[in-house]
Design a protein around this motif. Structure first.
Motif, mmCIF file in Angstrom:
data_model
loop_
_atom_site.group_PDB
_atom_site.id
_atom_site.type_symbol
_atom_site.label_atom_id
_atom_site.label_comp_id
_atom_site.label_asym_id
_atom_site.label_seq_id
_atom_site.Cartn_x
_atom_site.Cartn_y
_atom_site.Cartn_z
ATOM 1 N N ALA A 1 11.901 -10.643 0.101
ATOM 2 C CA ALA A 1 12.376 -10.435 1.469
ATOM 3 C C ALA A 1 13.791 -9.864 1.466
ATOM 4 C CB ALA A 1 12.341 -11.756 2.243
ATOM 5 N N LEU A 2 14.637 -10.333 0.563
ATOM 6 C CA LEU A 2 16.011 -9.832 0.487
ATOM 7 C C LEU A 2 16.046 -8.388 -0.005
ATOM 8 C CD1 LEU A 2 17.624 -13.056 -1.000
ATOM 9 C CD2 LEU A 2 18.037 -12.123 1.291
ATOM 10 N N VAL B 1 3.061 -10.356 13.352
ATOM 11 C CA VAL B 1 3.022 -11.027 12.053
ATOM 12 C C VAL B 1 1.669 -11.703 11.841
ATOM 13 C CG1 VAL B 1 4.070 -12.846 10.642
ATOM 14 C CG2 VAL B 1 5.522 -11.353 12.010
ATOM 15 N N LEU B 2 1.149 -12.350 12.874
ATOM 16 C CA LEU B 2 -0.146 -13.025 12.760
ATOM 17 C C LEU B 2 -1.259 -12.026 12.444
ATOM 18 C CD1 LEU B 2 -1.732 -15.678 13.079
ATOM 19 C CD2 LEU B 2 -2.003 -15.120 15.505
ATOM 20 N N LEU B 3 -1.270 -10.888 13.129
ATOM 21 C CA LEU B 3 -2.288 -9.874 12.876
ATOM 22 C C LEU B 3 -2.078 -9.174 11.535
ATOM 23 C CD1 LEU B 3 -2.541 -8.292 16.449
ATOM 24 C CD2 LEU B 3 -4.330 -9.585 15.264
ATOM 25 N N ASP B 4 -0.853 -9.225 11.017
ATOM 26 C CA ASP B 4 -0.572 -8.579 9.741
ATOM 27 C C ASP B 4 -1.153 -9.368 8.567
ATOM 28 O OD1 ASP B 4 0.623 -6.255 8.630
ATOM 29 O OD2 ASP B 4 2.218 -7.475 7.776
ATOM 30 N N ILE B 5 -1.499 -10.637 8.777
ATOM 31 C CA ILE B 5 -2.085 -11.434 7.691
ATOM 32 C C ILE B 5 -3.406 -10.832 7.219
ATOM 33 C CG2 ILE B 5 -2.993 -13.700 7.041
ATOM 34 C CD1 ILE B 5 -0.945 -14.934 8.985
ATOM 35 N N PRO B 6 -4.384 -10.598 8.101
ATOM 36 C CA PRO B 6 -5.618 -9.949 7.619
ATOM 37 C C PRO B 6 -5.401 -8.508 7.175
ATOM 38 C CG PRO B 6 -5.668 -10.193 10.019
ATOM 39 C CD PRO B 6 -4.518 -10.996 9.523
ATOM 40 N N MET B 7 -4.304 -7.879 7.611
ATOM 41 C CA MET B 7 -4.011 -6.524 7.152
ATOM 42 C C MET B 7 -3.463 -6.515 5.719
ATOM 43 S SD MET B 7 -4.908 -4.712 9.767
ATOM 44 C CE MET B 7 -6.064 -6.013 10.211
ATOM 45 N N ALA C 1 7.231 -3.653 10.621
ATOM 46 C CA ALA C 1 8.051 -4.866 10.551
ATOM 47 C C ALA C 1 9.508 -4.549 10.866
ATOM 48 C CB ALA C 1 7.934 -5.508 9.174
ATOM 49 N N VAL C 2 9.983 -3.396 10.373
ATOM 50 C CA VAL C 2 11.370 -2.998 10.620
ATOM 51 C C VAL C 2 11.528 -2.437 12.033
ATOM 52 C CG1 VAL C 2 13.233 -1.470 9.892
ATOM 53 C CG2 VAL C 2 11.782 -2.550 8.177
ATOM 54 N N SER C 3 10.647 -1.534 12.427
ATOM 55 C CA SER C 3 10.791 -0.829 13.704
ATOM 56 C C SER C 3 10.606 -1.740 14.910
ATOM 57 C CB SER C 3 9.777 0.322 13.783
ATOM 58 O OG SER C 3 9.969 1.231 12.730
ATOM 59 N N LEU C 4 9.759 -2.747 14.794
ATOM 60 C CA LEU C 4 9.487 -3.629 15.928
ATOM 61 C C LEU C 4 10.479 -4.776 16.038
ATOM 62 C CD1 LEU C 4 5.577 -3.862 15.768
ATOM 63 C CD2 LEU C 4 7.015 -2.250 17.046
ATOM 64 N N ALA C 5 11.429 -4.852 15.111
ATOM 65 C CA ALA C 5 12.450 -5.906 15.142
ATOM 66 C C ALA C 5 13.727 -5.375 15.779
ATOM 67 C CB ALA C 5 12.747 -6.391 13.724
ATOM 68 N N PRO C 6 14.410 -6.174 16.599
ATOM 69 C CA PRO C 6 15.698 -5.756 17.160
ATOM 70 C C PRO C 6 16.705 -5.521 16.033
ATOM 71 C CG PRO C 6 14.874 -7.743 18.244
ATOM 72 C CD PRO C 6 14.017 -7.527 17.050
ATOM 73 N N GLU C 7 17.469 -4.444 16.133
ATOM 74 C CA GLU C 7 18.413 -4.121 15.068
ATOM 75 C C GLU C 7 19.434 -5.224 14.835
ATOM 76 O OE1 GLU C 7 20.332 -0.404 15.337
ATOM 77 O OE2 GLU C 7 18.511 0.782 15.113
ATOM 78 N N GLU C 8 19.849 -5.890 15.916
ATOM 79 C CA GLU C 8 20.900 -6.895 15.767
ATOM 80 C C GLU C 8 20.402 -8.187 15.128
ATOM 81 O OE1 GLU C 8 19.233 -7.411 19.982
ATOM 82 O OE2 GLU C 8 19.619 -5.793 18.535
ATOM 83 N N ALA C 9 19.095 -8.307 14.891
ATOM 84 C CA ALA C 9 18.556 -9.540 14.303
ATOM 85 C C ALA C 9 17.497 -9.228 13.260
ATOM 86 C CB ALA C 9 17.978 -10.436 15.399
ATOM 87 N N ARG C 10 17.656 -8.122 12.540
ATOM 88 C CA ARG C 10 16.619 -7.729 11.599
ATOM 89 C C ARG C 10 16.455 -8.714 10.453
ATOM 90 N NH1 ARG C 10 16.972 -1.149 11.152
ATOM 91 N NH2 ARG C 10 15.514 -0.727 12.864
ATOM 92 N N ALA D 1 8.483 -11.746 9.093
ATOM 93 C CA ALA D 1 7.430 -10.770 8.790
ATOM 94 C C ALA D 1 6.904 -10.948 7.373
ATOM 95 C CB ALA D 1 7.965 -9.350 8.974
ATOM 96 N N GLY D 2 7.775 -11.332 6.453
ATOM 97 C CA GLY D 2 7.351 -11.527 5.073
ATOM 98 C C GLY D 2 6.371 -12.669 4.889
ATOM 99 N N MET D 3 6.249 -13.535 5.889
ATOM 100 C CA MET D 3 5.304 -14.643 5.787
ATOM 101 C C MET D 3 3.859 -14.155 5.755
ATOM 102 S SD MET D 3 6.919 -17.454 8.412
ATOM 103 C CE MET D 3 5.530 -18.571 8.141
ATOM 104 N N ALA D 4 3.589 -12.987 6.328
ATOM 105 C CA ALA D 4 2.208 -12.495 6.370
ATOM 106 C C ALA D 4 1.629 -12.368 4.967
ATOM 107 C CB ALA D 4 2.156 -11.156 7.110
ATOM 108 N N GLN D 5 2.385 -11.774 4.061
ATOM 109 C CA GLN D 5 1.902 -11.628 2.688
ATOM 110 C C GLN D 5 1.756 -12.981 2.008
ATOM 111 O OE1 GLN D 5 3.949 -8.813 0.219
ATOM 112 N NE2 GLN D 5 3.980 -7.225 1.778
ATOM 113 N N SER D 6 2.710 -13.881 2.232
ATOM 114 C CA SER D 6 2.662 -15.193 1.593
ATOM 115 C C SER D 6 1.457 -15.997 2.065
ATOM 116 C CB SER D 6 3.958 -15.960 1.876
ATOM 117 O OG SER D 6 5.082 -15.265 1.406
#
Length: 440
Positions: A135-136, A240-246, A355-364, A371-376
């Protein structure tokens, strides 16, 4: 609306080697990619040798190994959001070095522990540190690569796959020796890879945070109070929830294809390593080209739909192998491995960009952590879904899985576009008018 890159589709792009020499982000990006190569080489050694190490040297049975890996996978789910939370307050560079050193310590301790409960803790913490580090690295990339983050992600994926392949080759050499010391040396080599990666990250500079002061100034980030929280953002949580099956292509490649071949087809078992070879080669060769086609939010959303159709085709082929002869099953399974790799190429672009584009820039930072939880989550639940549900149902299970992923991909695409258009996309130009009141 953003139309960045609309006129550049046919532009000749540098090859992989040239891009690695001058990646987006310059010197710091080049050093980080080298650190990732070393990290993933060690991880490839671990992935190939850990089960044999636990079995032959630690004396664990299959039940305990399953428990060990299951607990580690669950612990890894917390790594990504924890890293995102901390990255909003402390320098990314320092946190990433900490993750590498944490894994150095846990794997080093693994060589001397004998109690199962201690082993369970060490493996769980190692997995947590691994997911946090990934994630980092993602957050580092968004900051140093800027608008060319898609190209950076492609280079990162190619580098990672090359590292995994080298690590697997090193592990194979250790297996050929067969002595207990060889397995211990493999684990130690993985641990030392984290030390080398930490030393390389230390040579980079702290990337500047989007919309805030550089995080290197004491780790303080402006805008903490009142900043949007991903945990209260239903639109992003839906993504993020829909990204799990993706992300299920990962489990289909690692678990579904090998087990289906062995249990339900007459194809030769020696074909199993070919799946990894096909995957590694295609990712290294094609990732840059695929990323170049989908490096803008709308195109990334379109890639989600293509992903669903590709997975449907892959699952359909797997359903057709049941009862087929050895030659036919071999050909179809290899074709399925090509399709699932194509799906992986699409997913790596779409999940990353959205994951990047749909997140507010000030809180990415916290958003990307969530967002990284989907893969985990997929890594924990995906193998259970395949072995406990899909394969139990046989060919019908594969068809249902493919149809389900295709349907959810359409939902994900529409949901992402709706969020982009209504919340995050810049307003369309309008005719000159009187200045509007400041809205803050």
């Amino acid at each position: 609306m953003r139309r960045r890159g609309m006129g550049r589709e046919r532009e000749r792009r540098p090859g992989l080697v040239a891009q690695l020499r001058r990646p987006p982000g310059g010197r710091d990006a080049r050093i980080m990619l080298l650190a990732q190569l070393i990290d993933r080489t060690g991880t490839g050694v671990w992935a190939a040798s850990s089960v044999l190490y636990f079995t032959l040297l630690m004396g664990l049975d299959a039940g305990r190994i399953g428990l060990l890996l299951g607990v580690a996978a669950v612990a890894g789910i917390a790594g990504s959001p924890l890293a995102g939370h901390l990255a909003a307050r402390f320098p990314v560079r320092s946190l990433l070095i900490g993750c590498h050193l944490l894994r150095l310590g846990t794997l080093g301790a693994l060589l001397v522990v004998t109690r199962f409960d201690a082993l369970l803790t060490l493996v769980a913490v190692t997995c947590l540190g691994d997911r946090a580090a990934k994630a980092l690295e993602m957050l580092f990339a968004t900051r140093v690569a800027g608008e060319r983050r898609g190209t950076y992600q492609a280079l990162s994926r190619s580098t990672a796959n090359a590292g995994y392949a080298v690590g697997a080759g090193i592990a194979a050499a250790g297996f050929a020796v067969g002595a207990p010391e060889a397995y211990q040396t493999l684990i130690l080599g993985n641990a030392l890879s984290f030390l080398a990666a930490a030393a390389l990250v230390w040579r980079t500079r702290e990337p500047r945070a989007e919309g805030r002061v550089a995080a290197g100034t004491g780790g303080a980030a402006t805008g903490r109070a009142g900043a949007p929280s991903p945990w209260r953002d239903r639109g992003y949580l839906r993504f993020v929830l829909l990204d799990i099956p993706m992300n299920l292509d990962d489990s289909v490649l690692a678990v579904g294809l090998p087990l289906w071949l062995v249990v339900h087809t007459d194809a030769p078992h020696a074909l199993v390593p070919a799946f990894l070879v096909v995957n590694t080669v295609l990712v290294v060769v094609l990732q840059l080209r695929v990323s170049a086609r989908f490096e803008e939010p709308r195109r990334a959303a379109a890639a989600v739909s293509v992903y669903g159709l590709t997975m449907l085709a892959c699952c359909t082929l797997l359903a057709l192998t049941a009862g087929a002869g050895a030659v036919a099953a071999t050909v179809v399974l290899l074709a399925a491995s090509v399709l699932v790799t194509g799906a992986e190429l699409l997913r790596s672009v779409s999940s990353w960009e959205l994951a990047v584009s749909l997140a507010p820039e000030e809180a990415r930072a916290p958003y990307l952590g969530v967002a990284g939880m989907a893969q985990s989550v997929q890594k924990s639940a995906g193998p259970l879904l395949l072995t406990g549900v899909v394969m139990t149902a046989g060919p019908v299970g594969w068809l249902a899985l493919g149809a389900g992923i295709a349907a959810l991909s359409v939902v994900q695409r529409r949901s992402a576009l709706r969020r982009w258009d209504s919340v995050l996309a810049p307003p369309a130009p309008t005719a000159p008018s009187l200045p509007a009141a400041h809205t803050g």
